[in-house]
Motif scaffolding. Sequence first.
Motif, mmCIF file in Angstrom:
data_model
loop_
_atom_site.group_PDB
_atom_site.id
_atom_site.type_symbol
_atom_site.label_atom_id
_atom_site.label_comp_id
_atom_site.label_asym_id
_atom_site.label_seq_id
_atom_site.Cartn_x
_atom_site.Cartn_y
_atom_site.Cartn_z
ATOM 1 N N ARG A 1 -6.757 9.375 -2.561
ATOM 2 C CA ARG A 1 -6.065 8.356 -3.363
ATOM 3 C C ARG A 1 -6.438 6.937 -2.964
ATOM 4 O O ARG A 1 -6.117 5.996 -3.684
ATOM 5 C CB ARG A 1 -4.548 8.531 -3.198
ATOM 6 C CG ARG A 1 -4.046 9.842 -3.765
ATOM 7 C CD ARG A 1 -2.599 10.095 -3.343
ATOM 8 N NE ARG A 1 -2.118 11.347 -3.897
ATOM 9 C CZ ARG A 1 -1.474 11.467 -5.048
ATOM 10 N NH1 ARG A 1 -1.214 10.397 -5.770
ATOM 11 N NH2 ARG A 1 -1.093 12.648 -5.484
ATOM 12 N N ARG B 1 -4.161 14.806 1.753
ATOM 13 C CA ARG B 1 -3.584 14.448 0.450
ATOM 14 C C ARG B 1 -3.639 12.946 0.194
ATOM 15 O O ARG B 1 -3.602 12.517 -0.961
ATOM 16 C CB ARG B 1 -2.153 14.982 0.359
ATOM 17 C CG ARG B 1 -2.221 16.492 0.105
ATOM 18 C CD ARG B 1 -0.923 17.206 0.125
ATOM 19 N NE ARG B 1 0.092 16.670 -0.759
ATOM 20 C CZ ARG B 1 1.268 17.274 -0.948
ATOM 21 N NH1 ARG B 1 1.526 18.434 -0.339
ATOM 22 N NH2 ARG B 1 2.179 16.749 -1.732
ATOM 23 N N ASP C 1 -1.301 5.249 -3.624
ATOM 24 C CA ASP C 1 -1.537 4.879 -5.035
ATOM 25 C C ASP C 1 -1.347 3.373 -5.228
ATOM 26 O O ASP C 1 -2.117 2.715 -5.940
ATOM 27 C CB ASP C 1 -0.574 5.636 -5.950
ATOM 28 C CG ASP C 1 -0.910 7.117 -6.068
ATOM 29 O OD1 ASP C 1 -2.046 7.506 -5.704
ATOM 30 O OD2 ASP C 1 -0.040 7.886 -6.513
ATOM 31 N N ARG D 1 4.955 3.319 -4.683
ATOM 32 C CA ARG D 1 3.824 2.571 -5.236
ATOM 33 C C ARG D 1 4.017 1.064 -5.039
ATOM 34 O O ARG D 1 3.079 0.335 -4.703
ATOM 35 C CB ARG D 1 3.696 2.915 -6.719
ATOM 36 C CG ARG D 1 2.602 2.182 -7.439
ATOM 37 C CD ARG D 1 2.677 2.403 -8.948
ATOM 38 N NE ARG D 1 1.957 1.347 -9.625
ATOM 39 C CZ ARG D 1 2.439 0.120 -9.832
ATOM 40 N NH1 ARG D 1 3.647 -0.195 -9.400
ATOM 41 N NH2 ARG D 1 1.701 -0.788 -10.453
ATOM 42 N N GLU E 1 1.816 9.436 -0.518
ATOM 43 C CA GLU E 1 0.918 9.472 -1.682
ATOM 44 C C GLU E 1 1.164 8.255 -2.575
ATOM 45 O O GLU E 1 0.228 7.628 -3.080
ATOM 46 C CB GLU E 1 1.130 10.762 -2.473
ATOM 47 C CG GLU E 1 0.657 12.004 -1.731
ATOM 48 C CD GLU E 1 0.962 13.287 -2.508
ATOM 49 O OE1 GLU E 1 0.131 14.207 -2.437
ATOM 50 O OE2 GLU E 1 2.023 13.371 -3.166
ATOM 51 N N ARG F 1 -4.235 1.437 -3.875
ATOM 52 C CA ARG F 1 -5.405 1.558 -4.756
ATOM 53 C C ARG F 1 -5.230 0.712 -6.013
ATOM 54 O O ARG F 1 -6.135 -0.028 -6.423
ATOM 55 C CB ARG F 1 -5.606 3.036 -5.149
ATOM 56 C CG ARG F 1 -6.855 3.289 -5.976
ATOM 57 C CD ARG F 1 -6.950 4.747 -6.422
ATOM 58 N NE ARG F 1 -5.930 5.078 -7.402
ATOM 59 C CZ ARG F 1 -4.904 5.896 -7.201
ATOM 60 N NH1 ARG F 1 -4.754 6.511 -6.052
ATOM 61 N NH2 ARG F 1 -4.018 6.113 -8.149
ATOM 62 N N GLU F 2 -4.044 0.800 -6.608
ATOM 63 C CA GLU F 2 -3.819 0.071 -7.863
ATOM 64 C C GLU F 2 -3.820 -1.443 -7.628
ATOM 65 O O GLU F 2 -4.324 -2.195 -8.464
ATOM 66 C CB GLU F 2 -2.508 0.535 -8.495
ATOM 67 C CG GLU F 2 -2.595 1.971 -8.992
ATOM 68 C CD GLU F 2 -1.243 2.541 -9.432
ATOM 69 O OE1 GLU F 2 -0.296 1.755 -9.637
ATOM 70 O OE2 GLU F 2 -1.141 3.778 -9.558
#
Lengths: 327, 327
Positions: free
Chosen positions: B22, B18, B112, B68, B108, B115-116
């Motif tokens: 991402r 999972r 994220d 995040r 997760e 990645r962002e």
Amino acid sequence: MTVPDTLGGIGEIATLERIFPRLPQAAAQLLGPGDDAAVIAAPDGRFVVTTDMMIHGPDFRLAWSTPRDLGWKAAASNLSDVAAMGAVPTALVVAIAAPSHSPVALLEGIADGLREACAALWPGCGVVGGDLSVSSALTIAVTAFGDLEGRDPVLRSGASEGDVLAVSGELGRAGVGLRLLFERGVDDLGDPDAAAAASVRADNPDLVGAQLAPTPPIADGRAAALAGATAMLDLSDGLAIDARRLARASGVRLDFASAALGDDPRLALEGGEDHALLATFPPHTALPGGFRAIGTVQAGDGLAVDGTPYLGSVGWDPYRGWNGASG
Amino acid sequence: MTVPDTLGGIGEIATLERIFPRLPQAAAQLLGPGDDAAVIAAPDGRFVVTTDMMIHGPDFRLAWSTPRDLGWKAAASNLSDVAAMGAVPTALVVAIAAPSHSPVALLEGIADGLREACAALWPGCGVVGGDLSVSSALTIAVTAFGDLEGRDPVLRSGASEGDVLAVSGELGRAGVGLRLLFERGVDDLGDPDAAAAASVRADNPDLVGAQLAPTPPIADGRAAALAGATAMLDLSDGLAIDARRLARASGVRLDFASAALGDDPRLALEGGEDHALLATFPPHTALPGGFRAIGTVQAGDGLAVDGTPYLGSVGWDPYRGWNGASG
């Protein structure tokens, strides 16, 4: 009786001053600790990188491992992953988080273990940077780098039908060492006990040492690559589990010859943390270094022993296998 | 109401499945996750490396930071250290240890954020490997790599008398954001509280955002190097503390012009975690990117403000500054 210095007692800066002189120097270091980042040589225009964390509780017990063992194993397990690519280790960065009540000697011992492991396993590899922090759980995060010296990396996916399956390093001993510690390195309540662990280690230095301070055959990673190894990996979770990964990545079956797995083939297949190298070579290759044949690569999938499918081993899951105890 | 999946509920392999989709891809990745190690391009024959751990309790509160935010800040703070060498970021490896009762959504969200942050701060930088483990304390250890593109690294030690002292990025805002969280992001007992933190963040998105998800001026690291910066570092512990490091390494005094430090010079000097870049340039250099002059380099040592010696700031010591609380 003097009270030992603790991290909280002397603080971060004084702790760093006591650790730095103990760390091994890296020949590949162009700029070392002390700036925002280090600079490392990567002469062939690429570098190999792997990272692995060791955490008090699921990965080690302070009643069993000396601080030196912890530094040694953190270095050794990461160097083994570099070697498994067919690369030679060049440098490490090490991040450590420890409770503030920890004795400074804990970090000094870890630094000694890092230095001694590099000196023993791959002289010239050293620590080029790191981070020191505080946590309720002693945590050692090592990232290791390697040089492929112009070669292609040796992947898990390159084994072909007809190849020879070979291993360098001991099988099953680290697992037996861990079982000895769980059985005899404990007090009357079954909790990890330092005196009991010292005793079982004195009686079984090789087996317990294989678990607490492994000596992976680092040079054999390069030797395998030079000899034309078609696939290779580090045995960290046990021969059966890791061999199944190689078989899956390569789309082949691996058939072990039980006679080559020692007196207790099941032990060789199921024991974890060997940090041996498993590799495949084209037929008739003169096996390099410490490699010895233990089977063959066949069409199919999964594992077999003497031609019979082998279905054992489900593996360690950190989220399901740890009961929350430290010790 | 459905019960969220936990790490212990679905296990390591399903968790990895999972997370992987991402994660950001790295342009420099020659071989990515899935083997014993990754292989990264280092086109000029060297690579820059830095490592930094974030730990639940001393470094963040789960009541204040979203998952995040954690991934974003872990990436951003490491990319800033790469930029401070005058390098451009290429790749990260990320080791995460989390309690087994953690929701999978925590990891997760961290993925994220990684990645962002890469997409926002330095597109093309990505995650090339990592390690997933279990711990009683959520721990995120990032190691970041950079490419010097053939240039010399910009060290802390190169400032000379007469140079211009300049900064790129905001000063003091992250520190104010943290103070707001401690003052208003808490419940009636003074414990970190998610609803209160969300409210104070909604009222002060820039200040709280500067603390929880900083946006360091990554491109200005390379820009500074190209413009001839003589010294540079990332401001992580606060302008005064970090400037003193640069002054000591270079054997100079740094004299700040208070008029250049905003309405509250003390705040600019003392606030931590700015992740701005402090650099020195030869006189009359056209300052690149977002750099603005804030003072001059003089003979002597230590810091001054408008010519008066500045002695404030003792700095955060993790072993003395953390009271053991998580939240």
